[in-house]
Write an enzyme that holds these catalytic residues in place. Structure first.
Site, PDB file in Angstrom:
ATOM      1  N   PRO A   2       0.820  -1.211   0.000  1.00 39.67           N
ATOM      2  CA  PRO A   2       0.000   0.000   0.000  1.00 39.67           C
ATOM      3  C   PRO A   2       0.854   1.260   0.000  1.00 39.67           C
ATOM      4  CG  PRO A   2      -0.849  -1.592   1.564  1.00 39.67           C
ATOM      5  CD  PRO A   2       0.469  -2.121   1.093  1.00 39.67           C
ATOM      6  N   GLU A   3       0.528   2.183  -0.887  1.00 41.73           N
ATOM      7  CA  GLU A   3       1.253   3.442  -0.971  1.00 41.73           C
ATOM      8  C   GLU A   3       0.363   4.552  -0.398  1.00 41.73           C
ATOM      9  OE1 GLU A   3       3.032   3.963  -4.899  1.00 41.73           O
ATOM     10  OE2 GLU A   3       3.126   1.798  -5.161  1.00 41.73           O
ATOM     11  N   ARG A 111       1.773 -12.261   5.008  1.00 38.99           N
ATOM     12  CA  ARG A 111       3.213 -12.511   4.884  1.00 38.99           C
ATOM     13  C   ARG A 111       4.029 -11.971   6.062  1.00 38.99           C
ATOM     14  NH1 ARG A 111       5.305 -11.116  -1.045  1.00 38.99           N
ATOM     15  NH2 ARG A 111       7.200 -11.900  -0.058  1.00 38.99           N
ATOM     16  N   ARG A 153      22.091  13.918  -8.720  1.00 41.49           N
ATOM     17  CA  ARG A 153      22.312  13.884 -10.165  1.00 41.49           C
ATOM     18  C   ARG A 153      22.635  12.483 -10.688  1.00 41.49           C
ATOM     19  NH1 ARG A 153      22.852  18.512 -12.729  1.00 41.49           N
ATOM     20  NH2 ARG A 153      24.089  17.525 -14.380  1.00 41.49           N
TER      21      ARG A 153
END
Length: 272
Positions: A2-3, A111, A153
């Protein structure tokens, strides 16, 4: 995993369905989830209290009580489920709260990769304190994004977007989607992006997260909302999980590869 959109959906649902109901019972069915706090302490600080606020920081759900905060990180398969009446726990239920009206909140995790913490001040929690700004927040400005990309960068752009100390709340699903929409190849170095590309990527990160919240997240894996329903944003995804399918923009076949250990989906023709 889940984000930010999925955890925000759960937060809003809890605020609406649980509100300030008093907690009358707590069952810790797997004490391994509370590595820093004994189950007896968890019961003591929760029973007789109610959640005063439902907060979120990136992928962390934070529940405020009078004496501190209960923090959930759902890992890959953690699910919070609300039941309006007494319900037998599943074999995967790790933690159960019963409220004064008989309703229950269950935490399930197939899990066993989730975590639950009890803390007095969540802002000082080591993991949360290290988080970068999240999309849609006042700290995540275009100026900040441009300036901090310059400091990274030599970092490849997709793993960088998933680095929670750089930007928090964005994971594998929405980094794939934002890069596709911005026409940027996931293996580009951050320093190679033009000002125009940075601006477009910033715009698409915010847009994807906002849209995913609107459609209650993506159930591409184990994610379910508080009622056990799937999110509706999965059908809106353009590249994530679409390997071998035609690109929705140009018709070429969508490719995938492992990048920093995560499945990465892109169109070689559209993303440069």
């Amino acid at each position: 995993m889940p984000e930010m959109p999925e955890v925000e959906t759960i937060r809003k649902d809890m605020e609406m369905r649980i509100g300030n109901k008093k907690i009358v019972n707590v069952e810790v069915l797997d004490k391994a989830y509370f590595k820093d706090t004994p189950p007896e302490k968890i019961k003591k600080v929760l029973i007789g209290q109610n959640f005063e606020e439902y907060l979120r920081r990136a992928k962390y759900l934070i529940l405020k009580l009078p004496q501190g905060y209960l923090i959930f990180h759902l890992g890959l398969t953690g699910v919070l489920l609300y039941y309006s009446k007494k319900t037998e726990p599943s074999p995967y239920t790790k933690f159960r709260i019963t409220f004064e009206d008989g309703s229950e909140l269950h935490y399930e995790d197939m899990r066993k990769l989730g975590h639950i913490w009890w803390v007095e001040d969540y802002k000082n929690h080591p993991t949360i304190a290290e988080l970068g700004p999240e999309p849609l927040s006042e700290n995540f400005t275009l100026g900040w994004f441009k300036e901090n990309l310059k400091k990274k960068r030599r970092a490849k752009i997709k793993p960088l977007l998933m680095d929670q100390t750089f930007i928090s709340g964005v994971g594998n699903i929405y980094s794939n989607e934002a890069l596709f929409r911005a026409r940027i190849h996931p293996e580009r170095f951050a320093g190679s992006l033009s000002d125009e590309e940075v601006e477009e990527l910033y715009k698409q990160i915010n847009a994807v997260i906002e849209e995913a919240i609107k459609f209650r997240g993506s159930s591409v894996d184990a994610y379910r909302d508080l009622q056990g329903e799937k999110g509706r944003y999965e059908e809106k995804l353009l590249v994530y999980g679409k390997e071998g399918e035609p690109c929705p923009r140009c018709g070429r076949i969508i490719k995938s590869k492992k990048l920093a250990g995560r499945g990465t989906y892109f169109c070689e023709n559209c993303q440069h």
